[in-house]
Design a protein around this motif. Structure first.
Motif, PDB file in Angstrom:
ATOM      1  N   HIS A  67       0.805  -1.109   0.070  1.00 46.05           N
ATOM      2  CA  HIS A  67       0.272  -0.372  -0.112  1.00 46.05           C
ATOM      3  C   HIS A  67       0.729   1.501  -0.230  1.00 46.05           C
ATOM      4  O   HIS A  67       0.727   2.246  -0.572  1.00 46.05           O
ATOM      5  CB  HIS A  67      -1.282   0.163   1.154  1.00 46.05           C
ATOM      6  CG  HIS A  67      -1.981   1.995   1.436  1.00 46.05           C
ATOM      7  ND1 HIS A  67      -1.624   2.814   1.730  1.00 46.05           N
ATOM      8  CD2 HIS A  67      -3.098   1.307   0.471  1.00 46.05           C
ATOM      9  CE1 HIS A  67      -2.992   3.160   1.933  1.00 46.05           C
ATOM     10  NE2 HIS A  67      -3.760   2.188   0.913  1.00 46.05           N
ATOM     11  N   GLU A  68       1.818   0.934   1.066  1.00 44.90           N
ATOM     12  CA  GLU A  68       2.866   2.445   0.637  1.00 44.90           C
ATOM     13  C   GLU A  68       3.634   2.802  -0.331  1.00 44.90           C
ATOM     14  O   GLU A  68       3.637   3.545  -0.593  1.00 44.90           O
ATOM     15  CB  GLU A  68       3.563   2.172   1.798  1.00 44.90           C
ATOM     16  CG  GLU A  68       5.038   3.603   2.480  1.00 44.90           C
ATOM     17  CD  GLU A  68       6.326   2.710   3.420  1.00 44.90           C
ATOM     18  OE1 GLU A  68       7.622   3.419   2.565  1.00 44.90           O
ATOM     19  OE2 GLU A  68       5.936   2.035   4.210  1.00 44.90           O
ATOM     20  N   LEU A  69       4.118   1.827  -1.020  1.00 47.58           N
ATOM     21  CA  LEU A  69       4.348   1.446  -2.298  1.00 47.58           C
ATOM     22  C   LEU A  69       3.810   2.089  -3.575  1.00 47.58           C
ATOM     23  O   LEU A  69       4.290   2.984  -4.182  1.00 47.58           O
ATOM     24  CB  LEU A  69       5.278   0.283  -2.537  1.00 47.58           C
ATOM     25  CG  LEU A  69       6.328  -0.394  -1.944  1.00 47.58           C
ATOM     26  CD1 LEU A  69       6.349  -0.963  -2.118  1.00 47.58           C
ATOM     27  CD2 LEU A  69       7.566   0.644  -2.423  1.00 47.58           C
ATOM     28  N   ALA A  70       2.794   1.807  -3.472  1.00 46.79           N
ATOM     29  CA  ALA A  70       1.537   2.508  -4.602  1.00 46.79           C
ATOM     30  C   ALA A  70       1.252   4.229  -3.785  1.00 46.79           C
ATOM     31  O   ALA A  70       0.763   4.874  -4.816  1.00 46.79           O
ATOM     32  CB  ALA A  70       0.609   1.365  -4.373  1.00 46.79           C
ATOM     33  N   VAL A  71       0.672   3.997  -3.911  1.00 45.96           N
ATOM     34  CA  VAL A  71       0.784   5.906  -2.703  1.00 45.96           C
ATOM     35  C   VAL A  71       1.909   6.530  -3.177  1.00 45.96           C
ATOM     36  O   VAL A  71       1.044   7.614  -3.583  1.00 45.96           O
ATOM     37  CB  VAL A  71       0.464   5.978  -1.259  1.00 45.96           C
ATOM     38  CG1 VAL A  71       0.397   7.375  -0.774  1.00 45.96           C
ATOM     39  CG2 VAL A  71      -0.556   4.670  -0.840  1.00 45.96           C
ATOM     40  N   SER A  72       3.198   6.325  -2.746  1.00 48.51           N
ATOM     41  CA  SER A  72       4.173   6.453  -3.219  1.00 48.51           C
ATOM     42  C   SER A  72       4.080   6.621  -4.974  1.00 48.51           C
ATOM     43  O   SER A  72       5.686   7.165  -5.210  1.00 48.51           O
ATOM     44  CB  SER A  72       5.231   6.748  -2.444  1.00 48.51           C
ATOM     45  OG  SER A  72       6.012   5.001  -2.431  1.00 48.51           O
ATOM     46  N   GLY A  73       3.773   5.831  -5.271  1.00 49.90           N
ATOM     47  CA  GLY A  73       3.780   5.623  -6.801  1.00 49.90           C
ATOM     48  C   GLY A  73       4.962   4.669  -7.605  1.00 49.90           C
ATOM     49  O   GLY A  73       4.984   4.778  -8.584  1.00 49.90           O
ATOM     50  N   GLN A  74       5.599   3.630  -6.027  1.00 46.79           N
ATOM     51  CA  GLN A  74       6.443   2.994  -7.329  1.00 46.79           C
ATOM     52  C   GLN A  74       5.858   1.390  -7.371  1.00 46.79           C
ATOM     53  O   GLN A  74       5.409   0.344  -6.333  1.00 46.79           O
ATOM     54  CB  GLN A  74       7.047   2.119  -5.993  1.00 46.79           C
ATOM     55  CG  GLN A  74       8.535   3.889  -5.109  1.00 46.79           C
ATOM     56  CD  GLN A  74       9.286   3.715  -4.288  1.00 46.79           C
ATOM     57  OE1 GLN A  74       9.485   3.257  -4.138  1.00 46.79           O
ATOM     58  NE2 GLN A  74       8.464   4.707  -3.096  1.00 46.79           N
ATOM     59  N   TRP A  75       5.248   1.932  -8.709  1.00 49.76           N
ATOM     60  CA  TRP A  75       4.328   0.598  -8.986  1.00 49.76           C
ATOM     61  C   TRP A  75       4.633  -0.929  -9.747  1.00 49.76           C
ATOM     62  O   TRP A  75       4.135  -1.733  -8.633  1.00 49.76           O
ATOM     63  CB  TRP A  75       3.081   0.987 -10.099  1.00 49.76           C
ATOM     64  CG  TRP A  75       2.578   1.959  -9.542  1.00 49.76           C
ATOM     65  CD1 TRP A  75       2.364   3.533  -9.591  1.00 49.76           C
ATOM     66  CD2 TRP A  75       1.321   1.971  -8.603  1.00 49.76           C
ATOM     67  NE1 TRP A  75       1.400   4.495  -9.456  1.00 49.76           N
ATOM     68  CE2 TRP A  75       0.419   3.543  -9.221  1.00 49.76           C
ATOM     69  CE3 TRP A  75       0.504   0.698  -8.314  1.00 49.76           C
ATOM     70  CZ2 TRP A  75      -0.611   3.807  -8.624  1.00 49.76           C
ATOM     71  CZ3 TRP A  75      -1.070   1.449  -8.311  1.00 49.76           C
ATOM     72  CH2 TRP A  75      -1.108   2.412  -7.803  1.00 49.76           C
ATOM     73  N   GLU A  76       5.797  -0.579  -9.505  1.00 49.01           N
ATOM     74  CA  GLU A  76       6.753  -1.569 -10.099  1.00 49.01           C
ATOM     75  C   GLU A  76       7.412  -3.407  -9.269  1.00 49.01           C
ATOM     76  O   GLU A  76       7.168  -4.078  -8.638  1.00 49.01           O
ATOM     77  CB  GLU A  76       7.918  -1.900 -11.252  1.00 49.01           C
ATOM     78  CG  GLU A  76       7.495  -1.398 -12.207  1.00 49.01           C
ATOM     79  CD  GLU A  76       7.022  -2.302 -13.515  1.00 49.01           C
ATOM     80  OE1 GLU A  76       6.803  -3.544 -12.839  1.00 49.01           O
ATOM     81  OE2 GLU A  76       5.937  -1.787 -14.062  1.00 49.01           O
ATOM     82  N   LYS A  77       7.417  -2.189  -8.186  1.00 46.05           N
ATOM     83  CA  LYS A  77       7.736  -2.346  -6.879  1.00 46.05           C
ATOM     84  C   LYS A  77       6.503  -3.258  -5.572  1.00 46.05           C
ATOM     85  O   LYS A  77       7.014  -4.455  -5.148  1.00 46.05           O
ATOM     86  CB  LYS A  77       8.556  -1.388  -5.242  1.00 46.05           C
ATOM     87  CG  LYS A  77      10.402  -1.853  -6.190  1.00 46.05           C
ATOM     88  CD  LYS A  77      11.049  -0.469  -5.325  1.00 46.05           C
ATOM     89  CE  LYS A  77      12.205  -0.325  -5.688  1.00 46.05           C
ATOM     90  NZ  LYS A  77      12.796   0.567  -4.359  1.00 46.05           N
TER      91      LYS A  77
END
Length: 316
Positions: free
Chosen positions: A243-253
């Motif tokens: 969720h944190e990665l998605a919020v920050s735009g790090q979609w691949e990770k």
């Protein structure tokens, strides 16, 4: 004028009125907590406290008491209220606490929702009544939720759980409900509907959350705030990280994590249910415990399958 709670609920009311959390929003991961039971069928609060010692170290947005994974239909109203009160004392003030308050009648749902707010719930999660599903109309469902929202001092989240209720609330009726200032969100399982609801309610104070960890990332990609996901009870860290990665735009990770979670989520949530989730909890150091009868335990074959899937995904 404030309604006087019924005698049925009065023993569990605090001496003060609980005020809804002013920071109520659904942006994050919520745990619909499993209810651990003792051999005699009573709630095992020692086991629950032990689980919260671990859960409170994970950056969850909050918790849900008395939902499907908590075997909510097997809990008396008094037990649900007692759980809400006890859980409120086990968690940080920054964590939101949502209570499942589904009842078959509007009157009982209103009473239980008000009582849950008074013993510490920041919000309530309400499914559609479904016993008389063939007699229900969208107008009757709309009126039901509006009545609950009018009566409850805490925000209401609509739970559109079609596999259980057999009733699928349309985007149009959910959008109409979203106009009520105290109906703050919806939990749904259908990806197409999730995307449509995000679009249709974008200008309202209303949030859409995913009901499964297996597609949480896809749901966030179309604009959902987060999820109320049973898998969070055992794999909260990777879910919150995703969720944190998605919020920050790090979609691949984030996608790498999502791929690790899909199969184990489908196995535990769809194939095995609450008993399987509790087995996974025991395997990963939580205290899952027994289910309340008549819900059966799962057999050795399923237990071995859960072990295998957790190992394959790198979690065991």
């Amino acid at each position: 004028m404030r309604l006087v709670p019924s005698v049925f609920f009065r023993p569990f009311f605090r001496r003060f009125s609980h005020k809804a959390n002013s920071n109520f929003d659904l942006r994050g991961v919520f745990v619909p907590i499993p209810t651990p039971y003792q051999a005699n069928g009573n709630v095992d609060y020692d086991a629950l406290a032990a689980n919260f010692e671990r859960w409170e170290k994970i950056p969850f947005k909050g918790y849900c008491v008395g939902g499907s994974n908590g075997e909510g239909p097997y809990l008396k109203a008094e037990e649900k209220l007692e759980m809400v009160s006890k859980v409120r004392s086990m968690i940080g003030k920054d964590r939101l606490l949502i209570a499942g308050t589904t009842c078959e009648s509007t009157k009982l749902t209103c009473e239980l929702s008000k009582a849950a707010a008074d013993v510490g719930a920041d919000g309530v999660l309400v499914m559609t009544p479904f016993y008389f599903k063939t007699r229900m109309t969208e107008d009757s469902m709309h009126d039901h939720f509006i009545s609950v929202a009018d009566a409850c001092p805490a925000p209401v989240i609509v739970y559109n759980m079609v596999p259980v209720t057999g009733i699928d609330l349309s985007v149009q009726i959910l959008k109409k409900m979203a106009l009520h200032p105290n109906i703050k969100g919806v939990k749904d399982r259908d990806m197409g509907k999730l995307a449509s609801l995000v679009i249709e309610t974008k200008n309202l104070d209303f949030e859409v959350v995913a009901g499964s960890a297996s597609y949480l990332l896809a749901a966030m990609l179309v604009g959902c705030s987060g999820g109320i996901n049973g898998l969070a009870a055992v794999l909260g860290d990777p879910l919150c990280k995703m969720h944190e990665l998605a919020v920050s735009g790090q979609w691949e990770k984030a996608l790498t994590l999502q791929k690790q979670l899909v199969n184990i989520d489908l196995l535990l949530m769809q194939e095995c249910g609450p008993a399987g989730l509790k087995v996974a909890m025991d395997l990963l150091g939580y205290r899952g415990g027994l289910c309340r009868l008549p819900l059966p335990q799962i057999g050795a074959e399923k237990i071995n399958k859960i072990k295998s899937e957790l190992k394959k995904a790198g979690f065991l």
